[in-house]
Scaffold this motif. Structure first.
Motif, PDB file in Angstrom:
ATOM      1  N   ILE A  62       0.830  -1.198   0.000  1.00 47.25           N
ATOM      2  CA  ILE A  62       0.000   0.000   0.000  1.00 47.25           C
ATOM      3  C   ILE A  62       0.868   1.253   0.000  1.00 47.25           C
ATOM      4  CG2 ILE A  62      -1.685   1.300   1.363  1.00 47.25           C
ATOM      5  CD1 ILE A  62      -2.427  -1.555   2.526  1.00 47.25           C
ATOM      6  N   MET A  66      -1.377   1.550  10.489  1.00 47.61           N
ATOM      7  CA  MET A  66      -0.783   0.611   9.532  1.00 47.61           C
ATOM      8  C   MET A  66      -0.115  -0.567  10.238  1.00 47.61           C
ATOM      9  SD  MET A  66      -1.886   2.053   6.933  1.00 47.61           S
ATOM     10  CE  MET A  66      -1.290   1.199   5.475  1.00 47.61           C
ATOM     11  N   TYR A 109      -0.143  -4.011   7.755  1.00 49.27           N
ATOM     12  CA  TYR A 109      -0.063  -3.769   6.317  1.00 49.27           C
ATOM     13  C   TYR A 109       1.380  -3.571   5.889  1.00 49.27           C
ATOM     14  CZ  TYR A 109      -5.072  -2.624   6.447  1.00 49.27           C
ATOM     15  OH  TYR A 109      -6.418  -2.641   6.604  1.00 49.27           O
ATOM     16  N   TYR A 149       3.448  -1.243   3.785  1.00 50.26           N
ATOM     17  CA  TYR A 149       3.095   0.081   3.290  1.00 50.26           C
ATOM     18  C   TYR A 149       4.317   0.971   3.067  1.00 50.26           C
ATOM     19  CZ  TYR A 149       4.106   1.896   7.950  1.00 50.26           C
ATOM     20  OH  TYR A 149       4.734   2.243   9.111  1.00 50.26           O
TER      21      TYR A 149
END
Ligand code: UDP
Ligand code: MG
Length: 308
Positions: free
Chosen positions: A5, A29, A34, A36
């Protein structure tokens, strides 16, 4: 979700917002585990925005920074961000904490079902002078483009990377990203989000964006309907004008043949000539447009969804 992401944040003189924004983003996050990156684009800030981001970069390499040499505007900042983002999914948000990082998980849930998810700030914390133009545009966009969402110019969005790759933004067209995506056949949806007041600093946009925004909307409409066939637009208008001029002119000519004078119809004669000239001009303009469109080969006329 195991996709990468990219969080893309254009910032212009937001020194006091950078750190609190980062802290909240990182918390969200990491909690959701995630993969990222946070990509700040410093749009030529004259305060300490750049230094603040650099500090974060030293602590966390997931923070990346692009610095513009001068203030180019949000659309260009976003384009630069899209160009160098590495994610499969791209999140765009403002850097002033009006968009809440805590909403990201709900966006990511929704992106599984569509190509672009736009936030809907159903309780907006902005000045009246800002909400009114926004309301007008949303309705106009709905009417002209046929995209049925409430808050098309909300900066908080999540999209699949191909959406960002296939849409060219310039001027202030960033506000019409959902409309442009819709026109290209992507599935656009929305989710309700909370909206906060600006924490620090002040807004960079006033009510004058209304006029420019209106031109942008017309551009989107024109590009989507006629960019590939400018002659269909100008040619149609030109032909219409020419025909009316021709009918009036013919009538005056017959009158002159029969009576030897056009009587008191001089204004009609002038009008007829005006329409004839206008018609020819518009038709030529259309043909000229066709020539430009045929040279402009950079953008593909079609948009592929998938290949096997
Ligand atoms: N911004 C930018 N370049 C500009 C103007 C604004 O990168 O020339 C950024 C700004 O720092 C913020 C976002 O775009 O992160 C939205 O700007 P702002 O909050 O001023 O707009 P508003 O929320 O009032 O519409
Ligand atoms: Mg703002």
């Amino acid at each position: 979700m195991n996709k990468k992401i990219s969080i893309l944040i254009p910032v212009y003189n937001e020194e006091r917002n950078i750190k609190p924004l980062y802290d909240r983003l990182e918390k969200v996050m990491n909690k959701e585990k995630y993969d990222y990156e946070i990509l700040f684009v410093d749009d030529g800030s004259r305060d300490n925005t750049e230094k603040e981001i650099e500090k974060l970069h030293k602590k966390n390499r997931k923070v990346r920074l692009i610095v513009f040499s001068k203030n180019y505007g949000k659309a260009d900042a976003m384009q630069a961000g899209f160009d160098s983002s590495n994610g499969d999914v791209i999140i765009t948000m403002d850097g002033d904490l009006q968009d809440l990082p805590e909403e990201i998980p709900s966006f990511l849930k929704e992106i599984g079902k569509s190509d672009l998810v736009v936030g809907w700030r159903y309780k907006r914390h902005d000045k009246f002078l800002k909400k009114v133009p926004s309301l007008i545009f949303n309705n106009l966009a709905r009417f002209l483009i046929g995209l049925k969402i409430h808050d098309a110019n909300c900066g908080f969005k999540v999209m699949k990377k191909e959406v960002a790759r296939n849409i060219e933004m310039y001027g202030e067209l960033h506000r019409y990203l959902p409309a442009l995506a819709h026109v290209k056949g992507y599935k656009v949806s929305e989710i309700k989000i909370k909206h906060a007041e600006r924490l620090h600093g002040k807004t960079k946009y006033g009510a004058n964006r209304m006029v420019r925004g209106f031109f942008d909307l017309l551009t989107v409409k024109f590009l989507s309907s006629f960019a590939k066939r400018p002659f269909h637009f100008f040619g149609g208008l030109g032909l219409f004008s020419f025909l009316i001029g021709f009918v009036i002119g013919s009538w005056l000519f017959i009158l002159w043949l029969l009576t030897g004078t056009i009587g008191g119809h001089t204004p009609a004669a002038i009008f007829s000539m005006l329409l004839l000239i206008l018609g020819i001009q518009l038709i030529s303009l259309g043909l000229l447009g066709e020539m430009i469109a045929s040279i402009k080969s950079k953008e593909k006329p079609y948009n592929i969804k998938r290949k096997l």
